[in-house]
Write a protein that holds these residues in place. Structure first.
Motif, PDB file in Angstrom:
ATOM      1  N   LEU A  29       0.821  -1.204   0.000  1.00 20.31           N
ATOM      2  CA  LEU A  29       0.000   0.000   0.000  1.00 20.31           C
ATOM      3  C   LEU A  29       0.860   1.261   0.000  1.00 20.31           C
ATOM      4  O   LEU A  29       0.487   2.263  -0.600  1.00 20.31           O
ATOM      5  CB  LEU A  29      -0.949  -0.012   1.194  1.00 20.31           C
ATOM      6  N   ARG A  32       2.079   2.521  -3.450  1.00 18.54           N
ATOM      7  CA  ARG A  32       1.085   3.007  -4.411  1.00 18.54           C
ATOM      8  C   ARG A  32       1.523   4.289  -5.097  1.00 18.54           C
ATOM      9  O   ARG A  32       1.007   4.641  -6.145  1.00 18.54           O
ATOM     10  CB  ARG A  32      -0.270   3.169  -3.747  1.00 18.54           C
ATOM     11  N   LEU A  35       2.562   3.486  -8.379  1.00 22.98           N
ATOM     12  CA  LEU A  35       1.475   3.182  -9.310  1.00 22.98           C
ATOM     13  C   LEU A  35       1.023   4.430 -10.065  1.00 22.98           C
ATOM     14  O   LEU A  35       0.513   4.334 -11.167  1.00 22.98           O
ATOM     15  CB  LEU A  35       0.295   2.570  -8.558  1.00 22.98           C
ATOM     16  N   LYS A  45       0.721  -2.783 -12.283  1.00 19.68           N
ATOM     17  CA  LYS A  45      -0.272  -2.110 -11.438  1.00 19.68           C
ATOM     18  C   LYS A  45      -1.416  -3.051 -11.087  1.00 19.68           C
ATOM     19  O   LYS A  45      -1.868  -3.116  -9.938  1.00 19.68           O
ATOM     20  CB  LYS A  45      -0.818  -0.876 -12.151  1.00 19.68           C
ATOM     21  N   ALA A  46      -1.888  -3.793 -12.067  1.00 16.49           N
ATOM     22  CA  ALA A  46      -2.991  -4.721 -11.828  1.00 16.49           C
ATOM     23  C   ALA A  46      -2.574  -5.848 -10.893  1.00 16.49           C
ATOM     24  O   ALA A  46      -3.365  -6.285 -10.049  1.00 16.49           O
ATOM     25  CB  ALA A  46      -3.495  -5.282 -13.151  1.00 16.49           C
ATOM     26  N   VAL A  48      -0.429  -5.684  -8.456  1.00 10.98           N
ATOM     27  CA  VAL A  48      -0.394  -5.155  -7.088  1.00 10.98           C
ATOM     28  C   VAL A  48      -1.791  -5.136  -6.489  1.00 10.98           C
ATOM     29  O   VAL A  48      -2.022  -5.616  -5.380  1.00 10.98           O
ATOM     30  CB  VAL A  48       0.240  -3.747  -7.066  1.00 10.98           C
ATOM     31  N   TRP A  49      -2.740  -4.589  -7.218  1.00 16.84           N
ATOM     32  CA  TRP A  49      -4.093  -4.496  -6.668  1.00 16.84           C
ATOM     33  C   TRP A  49      -4.749  -5.871  -6.563  1.00 16.84           C
ATOM     34  O   TRP A  49      -5.511  -6.124  -5.637  1.00 16.84           O
ATOM     35  CB  TRP A  49      -4.942  -3.533  -7.489  1.00 16.84           C
ATOM     36  N   ALA A  50      -4.429  -6.777  -7.473  1.00 15.15           N
ATOM     37  CA  ALA A  50      -4.964  -8.136  -7.365  1.00 15.15           C
ATOM     38  C   ALA A  50      -4.418  -8.837  -6.127  1.00 15.15           C
ATOM     39  O   ALA A  50      -5.141  -9.567  -5.438  1.00 15.15           O
ATOM     40  CB  ALA A  50      -4.621  -8.939  -8.621  1.00 15.15           C
ATOM     41  N   SER A  51      -3.146  -8.608  -5.801  1.00 16.85           N
ATOM     42  CA  SER A  51      -2.582  -9.231  -4.603  1.00 16.85           C
ATOM     43  C   SER A  51      -3.189  -8.650  -3.331  1.00 16.85           C
ATOM     44  O   SER A  51      -3.408  -9.374  -2.356  1.00 16.85           O
ATOM     45  CB  SER A  51      -1.061  -9.079  -4.581  1.00 16.85           C
ATOM     46  N   VAL A  52      -3.493  -7.357  -3.336  1.00 13.32           N
ATOM     47  CA  VAL A  52      -4.150  -6.751  -2.170  1.00 13.32           C
ATOM     48  C   VAL A  52      -5.548  -7.331  -1.998  1.00 13.32           C
ATOM     49  O   VAL A  52      -5.958  -7.708  -0.887  1.00 13.32           O
ATOM     50  CB  VAL A  52      -4.205  -5.210  -2.307  1.00 13.32           C
ATOM     51  N   ILE A  53      -6.284  -7.437  -3.097  1.00 10.48           N
ATOM     52  CA  ILE A  53      -7.642  -7.999  -3.021  1.00 10.48           C
ATOM     53  C   ILE A  53      -7.589  -9.455  -2.581  1.00 10.48           C
ATOM     54  O   ILE A  53      -8.393  -9.890  -1.747  1.00 10.48           O
ATOM     55  CB  ILE A  53      -8.352  -7.840  -4.381  1.00 10.48           C
TER      56      ILE A  53
END
Length: 113
Positions: A29, A32, A35, A45-46, A48-53
């Motif tokens: 986070l 970011r 990003l 970028k995708a 990173v957000w997929a791993s957070v989700i």
């Protein structure tokens, strides 16, 4: 070992893995800022957000007391983001060190080199 010792050992291992997953999630986070920089591919970028989700979602490859899959996805996302940022020429270091100016070099007319 009795059952209580195994349960305590398992609980300690689960807490250590949870702490590591939380630390990695915080690092993702904080990254970011990268990003938002231009030149970072959409794939990174995708990821990173997929791993957070994936980390915060209730669906896992391994049961929740074992956070190895979450830790693995977060590590892959961080490595991908930092390598993409380095390839794009974006500085990834968060710490800046104050550099002391170098002492001026005295040149003598008879010096060689």
């Amino acid at each position: 070992m009795d059952t209580t010792a195994w349960l305590v050992l398992g609980a300690v291992a689960a807490l250590i893995m949870l702490a590591l997953a939380v630390v990695l999630l915080v690092r993702v986070l904080r990254a970011r800022k990268l990003l938002a920089d231009a030149g970072i591919p959409l794939r990174s970028k995708a990821l990173v957000w997929a791993s957070v989700i994936y980390t915060v979602s209730p669906v896992d490859l391994l049961p929740d007391p074992v956070y190895l899959d979450d830790i693995g996805f977060l590590l892959v996302a961080l490595r991908s983001l930092h390598s993409a940022a380095a390839a794009a020429g974006v500085r990834t270091g968060t710490r800046t060190r104050a550099r002391t100016p170098a002492a001026p070099v005295e040149r003598r007319p008879d010096a060689v080199g």
